[in-house]
Write an enzyme that holds these catalytic residues in place. Structure first.
Site, short mmCIF file in Angstrom:
data_model
loop_
_atom_site.label_atom_id
_atom_site.label_comp_id
_atom_site.label_asym_id
_atom_site.label_seq_id
_atom_site.Cartn_x
_atom_site.Cartn_y
_atom_site.Cartn_z
N LYS A 92 13.05 -7.64 -5.86
CA LYS A 92 12.38 -6.68 -6.75
C LYS A 92 11.73 -5.56 -5.96
CE LYS A 92 10.69 -5.16 -10.65
NZ LYS A 92 11.60 -4.54 -11.62
N CYS B 298 10.37 -11.22 0.21
CA CYS B 298 9.48 -12.29 0.66
C CYS B 298 8.21 -12.28 -0.19
CB CYS B 298 9.09 -12.18 2.13
SG CYS B 298 10.46 -12.26 3.28
#
Length: 608
Positions: free
Chosen positions: A603, A2
Site C-alpha cells: 500500500k 513492511c
C-alpha cells in the site's frame, strides 16, 4: 512496505503486537515475527508467509511478556524465508531489531563488523543494526543506538529492544514512517495509525533522526545529539471502526462505496456556492500565483494518474503550463526549475519514498511545493510549503479508490483557486463549475447504485488474459487508471491507449474476442471516440463503452454501454472511474484473487 509495531505496558505484548500487525497487512508482506522480553530474555518467534502462520506458531508456543516489537516484512534483501524474517538479533540474542527501509551501506558495515568478530546468519541488510548497536553498547541503549545510526546510510524506521535494558523500546526513523501512541494501558510505536487505533487516538509524529524511548510509564524524545526534546501530541479524529470492513466483503468494495462521502468531505469549507475559494493550509499569495511560469505535478502510480487529470484541469482553468512526472524519474532528469516554478506532489500516504525525494530535490533548487496527501502530519505534509489534505479517511485496500477520486477533487479545487487569482475564468464560470462539483456526491451515489452492467461484463470477460482501455483527452488519463486497477488486483495484462494512437501500431493487437473498455465522455471529441470504437469492433473486439448521459451513437457500436450522469466535462473522470473500479473489483472476485492484498504489492511504498 513492511509494518512495525512496538508495545510497552500492562497487557500481554504478544496479542497486541499480532493485532497491530494485522492492521498493517495492507502494506504488503511476505513474513512476520515478534520479539518479546520476559524474565530478562528476548524470545523471538517468526516465520515466512501470512500472519496466520505466526499466530498458529504463538498458539503452539506462547510467549509471555509486557514489552516487545513486531514486524511484517516485504523482502528487499534476501528471499522470503523464516531466517530472513524480522526481528533480527545479535549473536548472543541480547538485542533485537525490526526495520522498515533499506540500509544502503550495509555491505560495508557487514564487512567492517565481520572484521570485529561479528557473524551473520541472514541475507538481510537489517542484521547489521543489532550488531552495530551491540558494538557501541556501553551501558546505555539509547546512546548505542544513536552511535549506530550515525554509521548508517539509507532509509529506516527501527524498533529496538535489549535484554540488558528490558524495560524499554528505542525507536528512530529516517525517510520511513513511524508514529508513537500513548494510553493508560501502555505506549506504542507503529508504522501507521490503524495499528494502534483500538488502543489510542493520541499520537506523536516523529521527524527524521528523532529518537524515542518507550516504557510502560511514558515516552521520551531525543535529538540525534542525545538531547531531550518536546513533541506536540495529536488526536486522531477517526476511530478504529473506520478501518474495519463494516459488513462489506472486501475493504476495496467498502472504499469504493465510501467515495460520495469522501468527495463531500474534501469539498467541505473549500467549495461553497457564492463564496470565493479559501484554502486555509495554503499561504501562496495572489502575486505568487500570477507569477507562476510552470507547474510540475509529481507522483507515483494511481496518484500520477490523478496528476495527469490535474494537468488537463489546471491548464484549462488557469492557463498555466503543467508537466506531469513520475516521481522516480523526475529527481534524476535535471528538471528546469526557477523561483516561479510550482511543484504539486500527490501521495495518499504522504510517505511515498520517490515522491518525498523528488519534493526535497525540487525544494533544494528553489521550487515552491504544494502537497496533496491523505495523512495529516506525514513526511510529505511536513516537507512541503503548503498542504491540501484529501479527507478520504483511512484507505486499507492496496488498490486505491477513494484516495484517487479525492485527489481529483483537489485538482479541481486548485485549478479553480488559481483561475480565481489569475482571472482566467469569470466569477460566473467558476460558480457554474462549483455548482456542478457540489452535485458530485449525489451523482456518485447514483453511479454506484447501478452496477449490474459492469458485473455482467466482468462475469463474461474475467477469463481473458488481456484487456485494452481507450480514451481521448482527459478520458485517456482515466483509462490509464482503469487499466492499472485491473492489473493490480486481477493480474490480467491491461494497457491504456489514446484513441488516436490506435492506427499507429496498437490496432495490430486487436483480434476476434479482444476485450476493450472505451471511454467517450468528452463532448468535443465524442464523435472521434465513436470512430475509434468502430475501428476495434470491426476487427472483432468485445467492447464496454462508458459515456455521459445524452451522448448518442455509442450504444450502436459496443456490446454494452454504461452512462454516467452529466456534469461539466472536466468533472466526469470522478464518475466514470467508479465504473472502472467496479469492473476491476468484480473481475478480481470472479477470478478468486485476494482483492485487498494483491500479490507483490504494498500500500505504502516507502523504499525507492
Amino acid at each position: 512496505m513492511c509494518g512495525i509495531v512496538g508495545y510497552s505496558g500492562k497487557k500481554e505484548a504478544s496479542s497486541i503486537l499480532v493485532e497491530g500487525l494485522s492492521k498493517l497487512e495492507y502494506r504488503g508482506y511476505d513474513s512476520a515475527g515478534v520479539a518479546i522480553l520476559n524474565d530478562g530474555k528476548i524470545n523471538v518467534s517468526k516465520c515466512k508467509g501470512r500472519l496466520v502462520n505466526l499466530e498458529n506458531k504463538l498458539e503452539e508456543n506462547p510467549i509471555a511478556g509486557n514489552i516487545g516489537i513486531g514486524h511484517t516484512r516485504w523482502a528487499t534483501h534476501g528471499e522470503p524465508s523464516d531466517l530472513n524474517a524480522h526481528p533480527h538479533s545479535n549473536k548472543d540474542n541480547t538485542i533485537s531489531v525490526v526495520h522498515n527501509g533499506i540500509i544502503e551501506n550495509y555491505m560495508q558495515l557487514r564487512t567492517w563488523l565481520k572484521s570485529k568478530g561479528y557473524e551473520f546468519k541472514s541475507e538481510t541488510d537489517t542484521e547489521v543494526i543489532p550488531n552495530l548497536v551491540d558494538y557501541f553498547y556501553e551501558g546505555n541503549l539509547l546512546d548505542a543506538v544513536i552511535k549506530a545510526i550515525s554509521k548508517v546510510e539509507g532509509s529506516y524506521a527501527l524498533g529496538i529492544v535489549s535484554s540488558k535494558e528490558p524495560d524499554k523500546v528505542v525507536a528512530v526513523r529516517k525517510d520511513s514512517p513511524l508514529i508513537v501512541g500513548i494510553s493508560e494501558d501502555g505506549n506504542f510505536i507503529a508504522s501507521d495509525v490503524p495499528a494502534i487505533l483500538n488502543h489510542t487516538r493520541d499520537i506523536y509524529y516523529i521527524k527524521d533522526k528523532e529518537f524515542v524511548v518507550l516504557t510502560s510509564e511514558g515516552v521520551e524524545f531525543y535529538s540525534n545529539e542525545g538531547e531531550k526534546i518536546e513533541k506536540e501530541l495529536n488526536h486522531i479524529e477517526w476511530d478504529a471502526n473506520a478501518a474495519e470492513k463494516g459488513g462489506y466483503e472486501h475493504f476495496m468494495l467498502k472504499e469504493i462505496y465510501e467515495q460520495p462521502k469522501a468527495i463531500r468531505d474534501t469539498m467541505t469549507s473549500r467549495i461553497i456556492a457564492g463564496q470565493p475559494i479559501k484554502l486555509d493550509d495554503i499561504s501562496i499569495t495572489k502575486e505568487q500565483i500570477e507569477n507562476i511560469d510552470k507547474i510540475y505535478i509529481v507522483a507515483c502510480g494511481t496518484a500520477y494518474h490523478a496528476g495527469v487529470v490535474g494537468k488537463y484541469v489546471i491548464e484549462k482553468f488557469a492557463r498555466i503550463p503543467v508537466e506531469v512526472d513520475i516521481a522516480s524519474e523526475f529527481r534524476y532528469r535535471d528538471p528546469i526549475i526557477t523561483k516561479n516554478t510550482l511543484m504539486i506532489v500527490l501521495s495518499q500516504s504522504g510517505e511515498t519514498a520517490d515522491t518525498l525525494a523528488a519534493l526535497r530535490e525540487a525544494k533544494s533548487i528553489g521550487a515552491r511545493v504544494i502537497a496533496v496527501t491523505n495523512v495529516v502530519g506525514s513526511s510529505v505534509a511536513r516537507a512541503a510549503d503548503d498542504i491540501l489534505y484529501t479527507w478520504a479517511g483511512p484507505e486499507i485496500a492496496v488498490a486505491s479508490t477513494k484516495a484517487y477520486t479525492t485527489q481529483l477533487i483537489t485538482m479541481y479545487i486548485l485549478g479553480l483557486f488559481f483561475a480565481q487569482n489569475k482571472n482566467t475564468l469569470t466569477n460566473e464560470e467558476i460558480e457554474k463549475i462549483k455548482a456542478d462539483m457540489l452535485t458530485l456526491p449525489e451523482k456518485a451515489e447514483e453511479v454506484l447504485a447501478s452496477k449490474e452492467k459492469v458485473q455482467k461484463f466482468a462475469a463474461n470477460t474475467y477469463m481473458h488474459k488481456d484487456m485494452f482501455y481507450l480514451g481521448r483527452g482527459i478520458d485517456y488519463a482515466v483509462a490509464m487508471e482503469g487499466a492499472l486497477k485491473l492489473k493490480e488486483i486481477s493480474y490480467i495484462h491491461a494497457e491504456a491507449y489514446a484513441g488516436g494512437e490506435l492506427k499507429h501500431g496498437t490496432i495490430a493487437l486487436i483480434e476476434e474476442g479482444t476485450v476493450v473498455v472505451a471511454l467517450g465522455t468528452q463532448s468535443d471529441i465524442y464523435d472521434k471516440m465513436v470512430s475509434n470504437i468502430k475501428e476495434v469492433t470491426t476487427r472483432g473486439a468485445k467492447v464496454l463503452g462508458i459515456a455521459a448521459e445524452g451522448r448518442k451513437g455509442m450504444e450502436e457500436v459496443v456490446d454494452s454501454v454504461i452512462y454516467v450522469p452529466e456534469v461539466n466535462d472536466m468533472l466526469l473522470p470522478v464518475l466514470s472511474v467508479m465504473q472502472l473500479q467496479l469492473l476491476a473489483y468484480y473481475v478480481s472476485v470472479e477470478k478468486g484473487c485476494d482483492v485487498d492484498k494483491p500479490r507483490n504489492l504494498a500500500k505504502s511504498v516507502t523504499v525507492e
